[in-house]
Design a protein around this motif. Structure first.
Motif, mmCIF file in Angstrom:
data_model
loop_
_atom_site.group_PDB
_atom_site.id
_atom_site.type_symbol
_atom_site.label_atom_id
_atom_site.label_comp_id
_atom_site.label_asym_id
_atom_site.label_seq_id
_atom_site.Cartn_x
_atom_site.Cartn_y
_atom_site.Cartn_z
ATOM 1 N N GLN A 1 13.326 11.029 -8.101
ATOM 2 C CA GLN A 1 13.430 9.637 -7.645
ATOM 3 C C GLN A 1 12.964 9.420 -6.202
ATOM 4 O OE1 GLN A 1 17.536 8.900 -8.434
ATOM 5 N NE2 GLN A 1 17.198 8.708 -10.630
ATOM 6 N N GLY A 2 12.675 10.513 -5.519
ATOM 7 C CA GLY A 2 12.329 10.437 -4.083
ATOM 8 C C GLY A 2 11.199 9.475 -3.768
ATOM 9 N N ALA A 3 10.116 9.540 -4.581
ATOM 10 C CA ALA A 3 8.949 8.707 -4.274
ATOM 11 C C ALA A 3 9.289 7.229 -4.408
ATOM 12 C CB ALA A 3 7.798 9.070 -5.202
ATOM 13 N N ASP A 4 10.038 6.859 -5.453
ATOM 14 C CA ASP A 4 10.449 5.460 -5.647
ATOM 15 C C ASP A 4 11.299 4.980 -4.478
ATOM 16 O OD1 ASP A 4 9.121 5.295 -7.987
ATOM 17 O OD2 ASP A 4 10.856 4.853 -9.258
ATOM 18 N N LYS A 5 12.161 5.867 -4.010
ATOM 19 C CA LYS A 5 13.047 5.486 -2.902
ATOM 20 C C LYS A 5 12.227 5.179 -1.650
ATOM 21 C CE LYS A 5 17.304 7.679 -4.347
ATOM 22 N NZ LYS A 5 17.877 9.001 -4.504
ATOM 23 N N MET A 6 11.159 5.940 -1.450
ATOM 24 C CA MET A 6 10.336 5.732 -0.247
ATOM 25 C C MET A 6 9.514 4.452 -0.336
ATOM 26 S SD MET A 6 8.950 9.451 0.866
ATOM 27 C CE MET A 6 8.266 8.985 2.440
ATOM 28 N N THR A 7 9.067 4.131 -1.551
ATOM 29 C CA THR A 7 8.150 2.991 -1.679
ATOM 30 C C THR A 7 8.850 1.715 -2.130
ATOM 31 O OG1 THR A 7 7.697 3.602 -3.965
ATOM 32 C CG2 THR A 7 6.191 4.462 -2.302
ATOM 33 N N GLY A 8 10.027 1.837 -2.691
ATOM 34 C CA GLY A 8 10.727 0.679 -3.229
ATOM 35 C C GLY A 8 10.178 0.277 -4.595
ATOM 36 N N PHE A 9 9.296 1.078 -5.114
ATOM 37 C CA PHE A 9 8.668 0.814 -6.409
ATOM 38 C C PHE A 9 9.594 1.332 -7.513
ATOM 39 C CE2 PHE A 9 5.773 1.753 -9.873
ATOM 40 C CZ PHE A 9 4.883 0.696 -9.833
ATOM 41 N N GLU A 10 9.613 0.614 -8.674
ATOM 42 C CA GLU A 10 10.504 1.111 -9.733
ATOM 43 C C GLU A 10 9.697 1.695 -10.889
ATOM 44 O OE1 GLU A 10 12.955 -1.724 -11.741
ATOM 45 O OE2 GLU A 10 13.952 -0.132 -12.908
ATOM 46 N N THR A 11 9.833 2.988 -11.079
ATOM 47 C CA THR A 11 9.139 3.646 -12.184
ATOM 48 C C THR A 11 9.999 3.528 -13.439
ATOM 49 O OG1 THR A 11 8.174 5.207 -10.634
ATOM 50 C CG2 THR A 11 8.135 5.837 -12.950
ATOM 51 N N LYS A 12 9.357 3.007 -14.515
ATOM 52 C CA LYS A 12 10.107 2.909 -15.779
ATOM 53 C C LYS A 12 9.616 3.986 -16.734
ATOM 54 C CE LYS A 12 10.369 -2.031 -14.944
ATOM 55 N NZ LYS A 12 9.127 -2.765 -14.676
ATOM 56 N N GLY A 13 8.304 3.956 -16.952
ATOM 57 C CA GLY A 13 7.748 4.967 -17.843
ATOM 58 C C GLY A 13 6.519 5.558 -17.202
ATOM 59 N N ASP B 1 0.838 -1.181 0.000
ATOM 60 C CA ASP B 1 0.000 0.000 0.000
ATOM 61 C C ASP B 1 0.883 1.245 0.000
ATOM 62 O OD1 ASP B 1 -2.730 1.217 2.076
ATOM 63 O OD2 ASP B 1 -1.962 1.807 0.126
ATOM 64 N N ALA B 2 1.273 1.624 -1.215
ATOM 65 C CA ALA B 2 2.148 2.785 -1.339
ATOM 66 C C ALA B 2 1.409 4.057 -0.953
ATOM 67 C CB ALA B 2 2.662 2.906 -2.764
ATOM 68 N N SER B 3 0.083 3.971 -1.016
ATOM 69 C CA SER B 3 -0.741 5.133 -0.725
ATOM 70 C C SER B 3 -0.382 5.749 0.623
ATOM 71 C CB SER B 3 -2.203 4.713 -0.747
ATOM 72 O OG SER B 3 -2.997 5.729 -0.228
ATOM 73 N N ASN B 4 -0.313 4.859 1.650
ATOM 74 C CA ASN B 4 -0.047 5.375 2.991
ATOM 75 C C ASN B 4 1.384 5.856 3.153
ATOM 76 O OD1 ASN B 4 -2.610 4.974 3.786
ATOM 77 N ND2 ASN B 4 -2.231 2.906 4.574
ATOM 78 N N ILE B 5 2.280 5.258 2.372
ATOM 79 C CA ILE B 5 3.684 5.669 2.483
ATOM 80 C C ILE B 5 3.847 7.085 1.936
ATOM 81 C CG2 ILE B 5 6.061 5.141 1.788
ATOM 82 C CD1 ILE B 5 5.169 2.212 1.485
ATOM 83 N N LEU B 6 3.144 7.336 0.820
ATOM 84 C CA LEU B 6 3.371 8.602 0.138
ATOM 85 C C LEU B 6 2.448 9.730 0.605
ATOM 86 C CD1 LEU B 6 3.785 7.296 -3.512
ATOM 87 C CD2 LEU B 6 5.583 8.135 -2.019
#
Lengths: 109, 429
Positions: B124-136, B83-88
């Motif tokens: 890149q901040g949001a990816d770092k917080m969630t561990g999610f990898e944004t490609k496009g 649940d990235a929602s709560n992280i972000l």
């Protein structure tokens, strides 16, 4: 209302202008209470350019005064225009606040 | 003829047409969802889920534009895992111009980026917080009637060959739906506040005497109290502190609104308690002053309290910064001069009691500043002296209280009443 905070011989002077009412007193309160929170020994409030004050405006100064009393701080009002002085006299607030003619008098008082 | 009508459509065009139909179908579906709810949370999850499905995106998110801070903040994020929602949520703030979303907010133009690694704008901040990898990603501004609401992002979409015009149209509809749900939420909140104010007003009225008139022996009192707003800061009360004694209080709390009403309620209950124990009006005000001094925020009460003897007509009066009362005798109308101390609740003080004798047929008019501070359309004030003069002209009128109120009403016609108003008459028959 406009708040201009000056310093005169080491004393903070609130130079106010315009109307001090429900709408404008919160801004005044936060400035005044910040100063009182730092235990300012003396604060002057210059009323020369104040055109009107309502009871919520007066309450702001009452709050400042009550917060200063425990540490011996003094809140001095100066240059109060005749019309506002009438309100102060009528409601016996002249028995509550120290009121002076000008900055020099306030320093002497 | 039939052969002439045959049209051959190239396979590529047919696919494009099919996609267009498909897109329109999605548009209609999402439009239906959008108009189905005014609940913001529900609306966002439904639309995001649908959009994510259609675009084959791994995640999507919405950032709201915070006008006060002039920044974008994550409001909702939907993704497949965790649940990235709560992280972000509310934790990642972007300046306008910062990152892809910031760029979109600044230029109010959508951005389609197939590989974010090649785009220096990517944050890149949001990816770092969630561990999610944004490609496009595809980022679109959400623009409502009043301007920018936020930015919607589809992260790692399965396809980039979509119709941007339709996508923008969809986002426009979505933005307006978000605005509508904001407005709905605000109107619910306003309604709740209105109901609370109604309750507060009813509670406050219960602190005033049940009837505005009261008699004891030869003495009678009548009052009119009008609040400028739903709840007011004026107070009046009639009590019988001892046999044959009538106590009348009038007061005015500094400030307005709910805080003034609460203070009035406290003053009212303190007064009832203290007046039943203290003998003189001065002592009652001494006690009330001490009780109200503990109240925060510099609030204070101006008050006048009198105790009159119903048999002898002797009246004892004490005043705390309150406007003086006006005495009407057979010969004259004049302002009664009594010793007054500072308003209650500010500084320790001792209040003097003044004694007068009310002759038969005499009256005392007690009032609050809402009477003489009433403003006319040009901003001029009625004035205390003018009120005294008015009473002088109508000294023989039976219902002088009502006449004073009507005078204020006429004077301030066409303006909104700014202050509460109370008039009390004490009369000895």
């Amino acid at each position: 209302m406009k708040i201009d905070i000056q310093e005169h011989k080491g004393v903070k002077v609130f130079a106010l202008s315009g109307e001090i009412d429900m709408a404008s007193s919160p801004a005044l309160r936060s400035e005044l209470m910040a100063l009182v929170g730092r235990k300012a020994p003396v604060v002057f409030v210059d009323f020369k350019d104040v055109s009107y004050i309502d009871s919520s405006g007066i309450a702001t100064f009452v709050e400042g005064l009550k917060a200063m009393m425990p540490y011996g701080g003094r809140l001095k009002l100066l240059g109060v225009p005749a019309k506002i002085m009438e309100i102060f006299n009528f409601s016996k607030l002249d028995k509550v606040f120290e009121i002076y003619g000008n900055v020099e008098d306030a320093f002497k008082g | 003829m039939a052969d002439d009508a045959m049209v051959t459509i190239p396979a590529g065009s047919l696919r494009a047409l099919e996609r267009k139909v498909e897109s329109f179908k999605t548009l209609v579906e999402i439009s239906t969802i959008i108009s189905s709810t005014l609940d913001l949370e529900e609306l966002m999850s439904l639309v995001m889920e649908k959009a994510k499905g259609v675009m084959g995106a791994e995640a999507c998110s919405i950032l709201f534009y915070n006008r006060d801070m002039q920044k974008l903040e994550f409001e909702v994020a939907v993704c497949e895992e965790g649940d990235a929602s709560n992280i972000l949520k509310k934790k990642v703030l972007l300046d306008i111009g910062q990152g892809i979303a910031g760029w979109v907010a600044e230029h109010l133009e959508p951005l389609v980026i197939e590989d974010v690694k090649k785009d220096p704008r990517f944050f890149q901040g949001a990816d770092k917080m969630t561990g999610f990898e944004t490609k496009g990603l595809i980022a679109v501004p959400l623009i409502g009637r009043r301007g920018l609401i936020g930015v919607a992002e589809m992260v790692n979409p399965g396809r980039f060959d979509f119709d941007m015009e339709i996508f923008r149209l969809l986002c426009r509809q979505f933005a307006i739906a978000i605005e509508n749900s904001f407005a709905h939420k605000e109107s619910l909140e306003r309604e709740r506040l209105r109901q609370e104010l109604d309750i507060a007003a009813a509670l406050q009225r219960s602190f005033l005497p049940e009837s505005p008139t009261f008699s004891l022996g030869d003495l009678s009192v009548s009052a009119v109290n009008i609040s400028a707003a739903k709840v007011g800061g004026d107070i009046y009360d009639f009590v019988t502190p001892a046999e044959g004694k009538l106590g009348v209080l009038i007061g005015d709390v500094s400030g307005k609104g709910v805080s003034a009403a609460l203070y009035m309620a406290k003053a009212s209950s303190d007064f009832r308690y203290i007046s039943s124990r203290a003998e003189s009006p001065g002592a009652v005000l001494d006690g009330l002053n001490a009780a109200l001094s503990r109240y925060p925020r510099g609030m204070f009460l101006t008050a006048l309290y009198l105790i009159a003897d119903s048999a002898k007509g002797e009246a004892l009066i004490a005043c705390a910064g309150h406007p003086p009362c006006i005495r009407i005798t057979a010969e004259e109308v004049r302002v009664l001069s009594v010793a007054s101390g500072p308003p209650l609740g500010i500084v320790p003080a001792s209040y003097e009691t003044t004694s007068i004798t009310l002759g038969r047929g005499e009256r005392l008019i007690l009032l609050t500043d809402g009477v003489f501070d009433a403003k006319d359309r040009s901003g001029g004030r009625l004035g205390f002296e003018q009120v005294v003069e008015f009473i002088r002209r109508h000294r023989d009128e039976e219902d002088i209280v009502r006449m004073i109120v009507d005078r204020v009403s006429d004077f301030s016609e066409g303006t909104e009443w700014a202050d509460d108003l109370t008039v009390v008459e004490v009369r000895r028959r």
